[in-house]
Design an enzyme around this catalytic site. Structure first.
Site, PDB file in Angstrom:
ATOM      1  N   GLY A 221       0.966  -1.331  -0.012  1.00 59.12           N
ATOM      2  CA  GLY A 221      -0.282   0.092   0.090  1.00 59.12           C
ATOM      3  C   GLY A 221       0.664   1.041   0.201  1.00 59.12           C
ATOM      4  O   GLY A 221       1.847   0.951  -0.536  1.00 59.12           O
ATOM      5  N   SER A 222       0.434   2.255   0.996  1.00 49.92           N
ATOM      6  CA  SER A 222       1.153   3.253   0.694  1.00 49.92           C
ATOM      7  C   SER A 222       2.633   3.811   1.338  1.00 49.92           C
ATOM      8  O   SER A 222       2.972   4.886   1.014  1.00 49.92           O
ATOM      9  CB  SER A 222       0.138   4.392   1.052  1.00 49.92           C
ATOM     10  OG  SER A 222      -1.277   4.586   0.060  1.00 49.92           O
ATOM     11  N   THR A 223       2.683   2.968   1.929  1.00 47.05           N
ATOM     12  CA  THR A 223       4.109   2.753   2.618  1.00 47.05           C
ATOM     13  C   THR A 223       4.798   3.260   1.018  1.00 47.05           C
ATOM     14  O   THR A 223       6.361   2.783   1.385  1.00 47.05           O
ATOM     15  CB  THR A 223       4.863   1.600   3.342  1.00 47.05           C
ATOM     16  OG1 THR A 223       4.667  -0.155   2.903  1.00 47.05           O
ATOM     17  CG2 THR A 223       3.698   1.433   4.730  1.00 47.05           C
ATOM     18  N   LYS A 225       5.604   4.729  -1.019  1.00 48.46           N
ATOM     19  CA  LYS A 225       5.572   5.824  -1.161  1.00 48.46           C
ATOM     20  C   LYS A 225       6.426   7.187  -0.977  1.00 48.46           C
ATOM     21  O   LYS A 225       6.753   7.788  -1.730  1.00 48.46           O
ATOM     22  CB  LYS A 225       4.043   7.138  -0.868  1.00 48.46           C
ATOM     23  CG  LYS A 225       2.529   6.307  -1.352  1.00 48.46           C
ATOM     24  CD  LYS A 225       1.804   7.121  -1.116  1.00 48.46           C
ATOM     25  CE  LYS A 225       0.442   7.111  -1.612  1.00 48.46           C
ATOM     26  NZ  LYS A 225      -1.110   7.428  -1.077  1.00 48.46           N
TER      27      LYS A 225
END
Length: 504
Positions: A221-223, A225
């Site tokens: 997921g957004s980790t 990013k």
């Protein structure tokens, strides 16, 4: 001699020849295998005739041997059972051993070449000197906290993992997988009971024997990013540079729009600008999806590789050899059938979905690299190997750099962004009073009809900016609030690591 007798004679000679060849094969080539087989009763008796060394954390033995008075003179014991299970593993009579018990078996058993002096001395004294002792890097407080907080998480997750490391050295401070298991029944000298206990664990659909911190790969997921932000910074995009975002973005070739977790995140029509720092702080999916398409698949995959993705041979044990195996994290395919880049797949990959897969250890290494000024240290668990009498050290860990994924300036910019996430973004639950904490939450889809995974990666710095701990917490299928709970647990683990280090 008639023909039938000659034929019988030839057959008998061939059979004797085969028997002779098999005997030589066993004696010359298979002897060691049979002699060392777990099913060789004489070997088992000899192995349990010598006291096995301890595996210790902070001066306390969490794997030790006790006298039985039976035919097998010593039995392995694990005083804190489930808390250390996935690190220590177990050393059973008939089953296969795992964990540190396996990778340091020769030293613990006293059969290592390093301990030959003790064995020679035993020949003259008639004694049976015990095996060597293995000292681990773990922090008692951080390990206990990680276990307790995972077990008692507030979102009802039944599977997950947590791992913390010292960013300056790579020393593992905590390593817990959920659900855990009690290794003590598996080392029973009643081999039938041990096999029954193992079969029960092995059939459990939650796979308690799996070391999720090192071997489980899930969409981050957004980790992810943080990897994307690093690629952007190295491409000339600054923290305050505006990138296109908006409430929705439909990649070229795809009719499926990418949206943000809430309408209040990066609102406005497609392309509405937001700074890179704010895109990280508030976890703007649309901004990073468009950023990934702009940067291109090659840059995204290369930056992930520089952080440690695609490494197939990483282990965690000693620094110079072997250890517990680590599954490779992958960025996966971002291509059309014709081999060209698929913008829709690239956009999804840029927010940690599509085929991107990451271990919790990799998440901790990303955070540690940022905290340590761009230097990623090789993770390790074994701090020291001590002789049976504890007077001689045969190995002392000397930390070394594994790779340098980003420059010092890029690391500083990423630190600032991740601190913003904890101060005013999605990672507020990880805050620790008196310390600078940075991080990144992640919510990852696990399937069409299953709850989302919750992630958090982060670090803690003291008042001088010195990194003390970096952590990754993953709650599998945690659903709503999973990433916020992962952040809370991460904060408590780092807090315990700080206390264990003297509160630097």
């Amino acid at each position: 001699m008639n023909a039938p007798l000659r034929r019988v004679g030839v057959v008998v000679m061939i059979l004797f020849g085969l028997l002779f060849a098999n005997l030589n094969w066993i004696q010359a080539y298979k002897a060691d295998e049979y002699r060392n087989s777990d099913y060789n009763g004489r070997v088992q008796v000899a192995e349990y005739d010598r006291k096995r060394g301890n595996i210790e954390v902070g001066g306390t033995a969490y794997a030790l041997s006790k006298e039985t008075g039976g035919k097998l003179k010593f039995q392995r014991s694990y005083p804190d059972g489930e808390v250390y299970a996935h690190v220590l593993g177990y050393k059973p009579v008939n089953l296969g051993d795992i964990g540190i018990e396996q990778v340091e078996n020769d030293f613990l058993a006293g059969t290592s070449d390093q301990l030959i002096g003790d064995r020679v001395k035993d020949m003259f004294t008639g004694n049976k000197t015990g095996g060597g002792n293995v000292l681990l890097t773990l922090s008692k407080g951080a390990q206990a906290t990680a276990f307790k907080e995972l077990q008692n998480n507030r979102v009802g997750a039944t599977r997950g993992a947590a791992i913390a490391i010292d960013p300056r050295s790579g020393a593992v401070q905590a390593l817990v997988s959920m659900p855990s298991f009690d290794p003590n029944p598996l080392v029973s000298h009643d081999t039938e009971a041990a096999q029954t206990a193992y079969n029960k664990l092995n059939r459990d659909p939650d796979r308690p024997l799996a070391n999720r911190a090192l071997s489980e790969t899930l969409p981050p997921g957004s980790t992810f990013k943080i990897v994307m932000a690093a690629a952007a910074l190295e491409s000339g995009i600054g923290p305050q540079t505006e990138i296109p975002a908006g409430s929705s973005y439909t990649p070229p070739t795809s009719g499926s729009p990418i949206k943000n977790a809430a309408a209040t995140i990066c609102p406005g029509p497609t392309g509405t600008p937001v700074t890179l720092k704010d895109a990280v702080t508030f976890s703007c999916n649309t901004g990073f999806a468009q950023l990934g398409v702009k940067l291109g698949a090659d840059k995204v995959k290369e930056k992930a590789r520089q952080f440690g993705f695609e490494q197939d041979d990483l282990t965690v044990g000693q620094l110079n050899e072997g250890g517990l195996p680590v599954a490779a994290s992958r960025t996966g395919d971002m291509q059309n059938p014709d081999g060209g880049t698929d913008p829709a797949a690239l956009a999804q990959s840029s927010i940690g979905q599509n085929n991107v897969r990451m271990t919790p250890l990799q998440g901790a290494l990303i955070a540690a690299s940022v905290a340590n000024g761009g230097s990623q240290m090789r993770p390790y668990l074994v701090k020291q190997l001590l002789a049976p009498d504890r007077t001689t050290s045969y190995y002392t860990a000397k930390p070394r750099e594994l790779r340098r994924p980003v420059s010092g300036q890029v690391a500083a910019d990423l630190q600032d962004m991740m601190v913003s996430v904890v101060k005013k973004g999605t990672g507020e639950n990880a805050a620790i009073k008196g310390y600078t904490v940075g991080g990144k939450t992640g919510t990852a889809q696990s399937g069409p009809d299953t709850p989302d995974h919750g992630w958090f990666i982060g670090f803690a710095l003291d008042k001088n900016g010195t990194p003390i701990s970096a952590v990754c917490v993953e709650l599998e299928r945690a659903g709503k609030g999973g990433s916020a709970e992962a952040a809370r647990i991460a904060g408590r683990i780092m807090e315990a690591a700080i206390a264990g280090s003297g509160g630097r």
